[in-house]
Design a protein around this motif. Sequence first.
Motif, PDB file in Angstrom:
ATOM      1  N   ARG A 116      -6.540 -27.388 -34.086  1.00 21.53           N
ATOM      2  CA  ARG A 116      -7.587 -27.086 -33.105  1.00 21.53           C
ATOM      3  C   ARG A 116      -8.479 -28.303 -32.880  1.00 21.53           C
ATOM      4  O   ARG A 116      -8.862 -28.590 -31.741  1.00 21.53           O
ATOM      5  N   GLU A 117      -8.797 -28.994 -33.994  1.00 20.03           N
ATOM      6  CA  GLU A 117      -9.626 -30.194 -33.844  1.00 20.03           C
ATOM      7  C   GLU A 117      -8.901 -31.248 -33.022  1.00 20.03           C
ATOM      8  O   GLU A 117      -9.507 -31.904 -32.168  1.00 20.03           O
ATOM      9  N   GLU A 118      -7.584 -31.406 -33.302  1.00 17.32           N
ATOM     10  CA  GLU A 118      -6.811 -32.375 -32.519  1.00 17.32           C
ATOM     11  C   GLU A 118      -6.721 -31.951 -31.064  1.00 17.32           C
ATOM     12  O   GLU A 118      -6.820 -32.786 -30.153  1.00 17.32           O
ATOM     13  N   GLN A 119      -6.528 -30.632 -30.841  1.00 14.91           N
ATOM     14  CA  GLN A 119      -6.466 -30.137 -29.462  1.00 14.91           C
ATOM     15  C   GLN A 119      -7.810 -30.325 -28.769  1.00 14.91           C
ATOM     16  O   GLN A 119      -7.859 -30.725 -27.598  1.00 14.91           O
ATOM     17  N   ASP A 120      -8.892 -30.012 -29.529  1.00 14.08           N
ATOM     18  CA  ASP A 120     -10.227 -30.203 -28.947  1.00 14.08           C
ATOM     19  C   ASP A 120     -10.465 -31.675 -28.636  1.00 14.08           C
ATOM     20  O   ASP A 120     -11.015 -32.013 -27.576  1.00 14.08           O
ATOM     21  N   ALA A 121     -10.050 -32.544 -29.590  1.00 15.01           N
ATOM     22  CA  ALA A 121     -10.240 -33.982 -29.351  1.00 15.01           C
ATOM     23  C   ALA A 121      -9.405 -34.448 -28.162  1.00 15.01           C
ATOM     24  O   ALA A 121      -9.869 -35.240 -27.328  1.00 15.01           O
ATOM     25  N   ARG A 175      -5.970 -24.816 -42.796  1.00 17.52           N
ATOM     26  CA  ARG A 175      -6.348 -26.225 -42.586  1.00 17.52           C
ATOM     27  C   ARG A 175      -5.549 -26.858 -41.452  1.00 17.52           C
ATOM     28  O   ARG A 175      -6.095 -27.598 -40.629  1.00 17.52           O
ATOM     29  N   MET A 179      -6.833 -25.471 -38.295  1.00 16.33           N
ATOM     30  CA  MET A 179      -8.126 -26.093 -37.982  1.00 16.33           C
ATOM     31  C   MET A 179      -7.929 -27.528 -37.502  1.00 16.33           C
ATOM     32  O   MET A 179      -8.549 -27.958 -36.523  1.00 16.33           O
ATOM     33  N   ARG A 180      -7.050 -28.251 -38.222  1.00 21.30           N
ATOM     34  CA  ARG A 180      -6.779 -29.635 -37.806  1.00 21.30           C
ATOM     35  C   ARG A 180      -6.149 -29.669 -36.415  1.00 21.30           C
ATOM     36  O   ARG A 180      -6.485 -30.517 -35.583  1.00 21.30           O
ATOM     37  N   ARG A 192     -11.101 -33.154 -25.090  1.00 20.43           N
ATOM     38  CA  ARG A 192     -12.277 -33.960 -24.758  1.00 20.43           C
ATOM     39  C   ARG A 192     -11.867 -35.324 -24.208  1.00 20.43           C
ATOM     40  O   ARG A 192     -12.465 -35.820 -23.255  1.00 20.43           O
TER      41      ARG A 192
END
Length: 290
Positions: A132-137, A126, A129-130, A140
Amino acid sequence: MDALQRSRNAFKLLFVYLHSPDHPDSPVFCERTLCSQALAAFVNENFVAWGGSIRASEGFKMSNSLKASRFPFCAVVMPATNQRIALLQQVEGPKSPEEMLTILQRVLEESAPVLVAARLDSEERRNNMRLREEQDAAYRAALEADQARERQRREEQERLEREAAEAERKRKEEEEARERAAREAAEKEAARARMRQEKALSLGDEPEKGPNVTQVLVRFPTGERKERRFHSTAPIQAVYDYVDSLGCLEVEDYNLVSNFPRVTYGTEKRSLTLKEAGLHPQASLFVELN
C-alpha cells in the motif's frame, strides 16, 4: 509487558519462571536445572525468558494470574488479545533438565503451527502495508508527474499565447508602419509631383532662339543631360525650377555649378539674371549634391 511485547515481535513463546526464595527445592532447581547449559541454550534460542520473585509485585501478580500452587514453578505462555496471556503449559515442582527439555520441546512443537501462522500473518500484513505504501508512493509520484506535466502544458500554452500575442502586436505595428510609410511616400510623391507641375507652369513656354535667349545645358550626377532655352533676363532660380520640374533628382538640397571658372550658384546668387551671372548666351552647368 515488555517481555510479552518482545515475544510477540519475535514470534516466540514466553518462558516464565516464578521464584520462591523460601521453598526448599528452589536452590537445587535453580542450580541444577535452570543453570543447565543445554536447557539455558534451548530456552534462549526458542523462547523469550522472564523471571520474577513472588516476593516482588510483578512476580506476585503473575503467581496469582497463573494460579501457582507448587514451587519451583515454570510456565509457557503466549500473548493474547487485550493485553492478556494464554497459558500453554505449566510445570510445578522440581524437574530435571531432561524433563524440562522434553516438556518444552513438546510445547514448542504443538505451538509451532500457531507461531508460523502468526509470523505469516504478520509478514502478510507488513507486505500489504508495504505494498500500500508503494502504491501510495507510486500514486503520489504519478499524481505529481501529472501535475508537473499539466503545469508544464499550461506554461507552454501561456508562452505560446504570449508569443502569438507579441507576434500579432508586432505584425500590426509593422503593417501600420508600412501603411504609414506608404502613405507618407505617396503624400511626398504627390507633393513633389505638384511641385514639379507648379514649377513647370511657372517657367512658361520655352522661348525661340534669338539674341536675348540663353542656351543652358544641365548635367546630372547620373551622367544624364538636359538642355533648355531661357530669356537672358530670367533669374538663375528659373534654372533651378527647371531642374526641379524634371524630377530627375531624389534630393532637394543641391547646387548648380559651372566648371570654367568654377562658380557655385547658391542661394545668394539665385536672384541674378543669366546675363548678370555671365551665363549668356550659353552655359554649361552641373548638379552638385550637398
